[in-house]
Scaffold this motif. Structure first.
Motif, PDB file in Angstrom:
ATOM      1  N   GLU A  13       0.828  -1.211   0.000  1.00  0.00           N
ATOM      2  CA  GLU A  13       0.000   0.000   0.000  1.00  0.00           C
ATOM      3  C   GLU A  13       0.862   1.260   0.000  1.00  0.00           C
ATOM      4  O   GLU A  13       0.518   2.260   0.633  1.00  0.00           O
ATOM      5  CB  GLU A  13      -0.963   0.018   1.179  1.00  0.00           C
ATOM      6  N   ALA A  14       1.988   1.192  -0.721  1.00  0.00           N
ATOM      7  CA  ALA A  14       2.920   2.312  -0.858  1.00  0.00           C
ATOM      8  C   ALA A  14       3.625   2.672   0.453  1.00  0.00           C
ATOM      9  O   ALA A  14       4.265   3.704   0.559  1.00  0.00           O
ATOM     10  CB  ALA A  14       2.226   3.553  -1.420  1.00  0.00           C
ATOM     11  N   VAL A  15       3.521   1.782   1.452  1.00  0.00           N
ATOM     12  CA  VAL A  15       4.217   1.966   2.732  1.00  0.00           C
ATOM     13  C   VAL A  15       5.368   0.967   2.799  1.00  0.00           C
ATOM     14  O   VAL A  15       5.144  -0.248   2.726  1.00  0.00           O
ATOM     15  CB  VAL A  15       3.280   1.761   3.929  1.00  0.00           C
ATOM     16  N   ALA A  16       6.589   1.476   2.931  1.00  0.00           N
ATOM     17  CA  ALA A  16       7.752   0.611   3.124  1.00  0.00           C
ATOM     18  C   ALA A  16       7.960   0.442   4.623  1.00  0.00           C
ATOM     19  O   ALA A  16       8.290   1.406   5.323  1.00  0.00           O
ATOM     20  CB  ALA A  16       8.992   1.222   2.482  1.00  0.00           C
ATOM     21  N   THR A  17       7.749  -0.766   5.119  1.00  0.00           N
ATOM     22  CA  THR A  17       7.924  -1.051   6.538  1.00  0.00           C
ATOM     23  C   THR A  17       9.303  -1.660   6.753  1.00  0.00           C
ATOM     24  O   THR A  17       9.620  -2.702   6.188  1.00  0.00           O
ATOM     25  CB  THR A  17       6.847  -2.002   7.059  1.00  0.00           C
ATOM     26  N   ILE A  18      10.109  -1.004   7.575  1.00  0.00           N
ATOM     27  CA  ILE A  18      11.443  -1.477   7.917  1.00  0.00           C
ATOM     28  C   ILE A  18      11.418  -1.852   9.388  1.00  0.00           C
ATOM     29  O   ILE A  18      11.186  -0.999  10.249  1.00  0.00           O
ATOM     30  CB  ILE A  18      12.513  -0.410   7.650  1.00  0.00           C
ATOM     31  N   THR A  19      11.633  -3.128   9.676  1.00  0.00           N
ATOM     32  CA  THR A  19      11.566  -3.624  11.050  1.00  0.00           C
ATOM     33  C   THR A  19      12.950  -4.012  11.532  1.00  0.00           C
ATOM     34  O   THR A  19      13.625  -4.835  10.898  1.00  0.00           O
ATOM     35  CB  THR A  19      10.632  -4.838  11.145  1.00  0.00           C
ATOM     36  N   LEU A  20      13.386  -3.419  12.626  1.00  0.00           N
ATOM     37  CA  LEU A  20      14.651  -3.809  13.244  1.00  0.00           C
ATOM     38  C   LEU A  20      14.472  -5.225  13.782  1.00  0.00           C
ATOM     39  O   LEU A  20      13.539  -5.494  14.540  1.00  0.00           O
ATOM     40  CB  LEU A  20      15.020  -2.857  14.371  1.00  0.00           C
ATOM     41  N   ILE A  29      22.046  -1.728  17.901  1.00  0.00           N
ATOM     42  CA  ILE A  29      22.610  -1.374  16.607  1.00  0.00           C
ATOM     43  C   ILE A  29      24.039  -1.891  16.452  1.00  0.00           C
ATOM     44  O   ILE A  29      24.884  -1.697  17.324  1.00  0.00           O
ATOM     45  CB  ILE A  29      22.604   0.163  16.431  1.00  0.00           C
ATOM     46  N   VAL A  30      24.283  -2.527  15.316  1.00  0.00           N
ATOM     47  CA  VAL A  30      25.633  -2.878  14.872  1.00  0.00           C
ATOM     48  C   VAL A  30      25.820  -2.218  13.507  1.00  0.00           C
ATOM     49  O   VAL A  30      24.838  -1.825  12.860  1.00  0.00           O
ATOM     50  CB  VAL A  30      25.827  -4.404  14.784  1.00  0.00           C
ATOM     51  N   PRO A  31      27.075  -2.084  13.043  1.00  0.00           N
ATOM     52  CA  PRO A  31      27.298  -1.410  11.758  1.00  0.00           C
ATOM     53  C   PRO A  31      26.485  -1.995  10.614  1.00  0.00           C
ATOM     54  O   PRO A  31      26.013  -1.259   9.739  1.00  0.00           O
ATOM     55  CB  PRO A  31      28.800  -1.588  11.535  1.00  0.00           C
ATOM     56  N   GLU A  32      26.292  -3.325  10.604  1.00  0.00           N
ATOM     57  CA  GLU A  32      25.508  -3.945   9.537  1.00  0.00           C
ATOM     58  C   GLU A  32      24.084  -3.400   9.510  1.00  0.00           C
ATOM     59  O   GLU A  32      23.499  -3.225   8.437  1.00  0.00           O
ATOM     60  CB  GLU A  32      25.462  -5.466   9.728  1.00  0.00           C
ATOM     61  N   MET A  33      23.518  -3.144  10.691  1.00  0.00           N
ATOM     62  CA  MET A  33      22.155  -2.626  10.738  1.00  0.00           C
ATOM     63  C   MET A  33      22.080  -1.237  10.117  1.00  0.00           C
ATOM     64  O   MET A  33      21.145  -0.929   9.363  1.00  0.00           O
ATOM     65  CB  MET A  33      21.634  -2.595  12.175  1.00  0.00           C
ATOM     66  N   LEU A  34      23.055  -0.393  10.396  1.00  0.00           N
ATOM     67  CA  LEU A  34      23.059   0.950   9.825  1.00  0.00           C
ATOM     68  C   LEU A  34      23.162   0.886   8.312  1.00  0.00           C
ATOM     69  O   LEU A  34      22.461   1.614   7.592  1.00  0.00           O
ATOM     70  CB  LEU A  34      24.213   1.764  10.404  1.00  0.00           C
ATOM     71  N   ALA A  35      24.022  -0.005   7.817  1.00  0.00           N
ATOM     72  CA  ALA A  35      24.174  -0.156   6.370  1.00  0.00           C
ATOM     73  C   ALA A  35      22.883  -0.683   5.744  1.00  0.00           C
ATOM     74  O   ALA A  35      22.458  -0.220   4.672  1.00  0.00           O
ATOM     75  CB  ALA A  35      25.337  -1.094   6.063  1.00  0.00           C
ATOM     76  N   GLU A  36      22.247  -1.634   6.403  1.00  0.00           N
ATOM     77  CA  GLU A  36      21.020  -2.197   5.861  1.00  0.00           C
ATOM     78  C   GLU A  36      19.869  -1.203   5.938  1.00  0.00           C
ATOM     79  O   GLU A  36      19.023  -1.152   5.029  1.00  0.00           O
ATOM     80  CB  GLU A  36      20.677  -3.492   6.594  1.00  0.00           C
ATOM     81  N   LEU A  37      19.814  -0.402   6.999  1.00  0.00           N
ATOM     82  CA  LEU A  37      18.799   0.653   7.073  1.00  0.00           C
ATOM     83  C   LEU A  37      18.959   1.630   5.917  1.00  0.00           C
ATOM     84  O   LEU A  37      17.982   2.013   5.263  1.00  0.00           O
ATOM     85  CB  LEU A  37      18.906   1.397   8.406  1.00  0.00           C
ATOM     86  N   SER A  38      20.192   2.030   5.658  1.00  0.00           N
ATOM     87  CA  SER A  38      20.456   2.959   4.564  1.00  0.00           C
ATOM     88  C   SER A  38      20.033   2.365   3.230  1.00  0.00           C
ATOM     89  O   SER A  38      19.371   3.028   2.415  1.00  0.00           O
ATOM     90  CB  SER A  38      21.946   3.321   4.536  1.00  0.00           C
ATOM     91  N   ALA A  39      20.387   1.100   3.007  1.00  0.00           N
ATOM     92  CA  ALA A  39      20.022   0.443   1.760  1.00  0.00           C
ATOM     93  C   ALA A  39      18.507   0.308   1.631  1.00  0.00           C
ATOM     94  O   ALA A  39      17.939   0.490   0.541  1.00  0.00           O
ATOM     95  CB  ALA A  39      20.684  -0.931   1.684  1.00  0.00           C
TER      96      ALA A  39
END
Length: 261
Positions: A13-20, A29-39
């Motif tokens: 529905e045009a909503v991108a849900t990003i779940t930690l 948070i680890v560096p991989e999470m920051l990189a994956e959030l950015s991507a």
């Protein structure tokens, strides 16, 4: 399909849900999470999402930087470089997104997790949520934009209270301070946050993107610059399909059906 190890991504529905998705570590948070959030944020824009919803799996939103289980073997000697390399670019990316951001917060939103939550344009908190910037307790300073986010939302006195005392700010108090949008029961948190995200996704997306950037700039810019930005944005907004649809809907006394274009 992109594979993630620290987050989950879904577009509906045009909503991108990003779940930690590090629930066993309270989504620390680890560096991989920051990189994956950015991507994932870049992916959301590329795939035509009109809103981003960020949530946390399990009983916490995010407990901050993982000081124990970091895959790179521990904290670097130069913490400032770590911020400049990993955290600050993500903060800028969040601020410059052309679409709104909603965050759904339950349990702990601590340290960098507090900052991540407050980067949302709309922060919907469950009653279990609390916001904590306890850097002072280990001899550090708030980061990931926390000083700006809290000071702009709650004011100097409350920001200093939160950061110098390093104590929890419960959801209801955060609402009173003007830090968050609303407080709901935990069992309906995701449903309420998603309903808000869906509502925003049905709006004039390009105008909303300009609004969020303009408001951020207005917090520090002089009036003359704000007026110039408003004129520039209004010129662009006036040329969108959503503006034409909005006018036709108004004249026709019907609800506008915005396309995000």
């Amino acid at each position: 399909m992109t594979e993630y190890t620290t987050i989950r991504y879904a577009l509906d529905e045009a909503v991108a849900t990003i779940t930690l998705a590090r629930a066993e570590r309270l989504n620390a948070i680890v560096p991989e999470m920051l990189a994956e959030l950015s991507a994932a944020l870049a992916r959301a824009v590329d795939e035509g999402a009109r809103v981003v919803l960020i949530a946390g799996e399990g009983r916490a939103f995010c407990s901050g930087a993982d000081l124990i289980a970091r895959s790179d073997g521990g904290l670097p000697d130069d913490l400032g470089q770590m911020l400049e390399t990993h955290y600050n670019p993500l903060a800028v990316q969040l601020a410059e997104l052309p679409i709104p951001v909603v965050t759904a917060v339950q349990g702990a939103a601590a340290g960098a997790g507090c900052s991540l939550a407050l980067h949302g344009d709309f922060v919907v908190a469950g009653r279990s949520a609390y916001f904590l910037l306890a850097f002072v307790n280990i001899g550090l300073v708030p980061d990931f934009g926390a000083t700006w986010l809290v000071a702009k939302a709650a004011g100097r006195a409350k920001a200093l209270e939160m950061m110098l005392l390093g104590e929890r700010v419960p959801a209801e108090l955060a609402l009173e301070w003007g830090m968050i949008h609303r407080v709901v029961e935990d069992e309906v948190l995701l449903a309420e946050a998603r309903a808000l995200a869906v509502r925003l996704a049905a709006g004039p997306t390009r105008a909303m993107g300009m609004i969020r950037r303009a408001v951020a700039g207005a917090l520090t810019a002089p009036l003359v610059e704000v007026l110039a930005r408003e004129a520039m944005d209004q010129r662009a907004a006036g040329r969108t399909a959503d503006f034409a649809e909005g006018v036709m809907a108004f004249v026709g006394k019907r609800k506008a059906e915005f396309s995000g274009k």
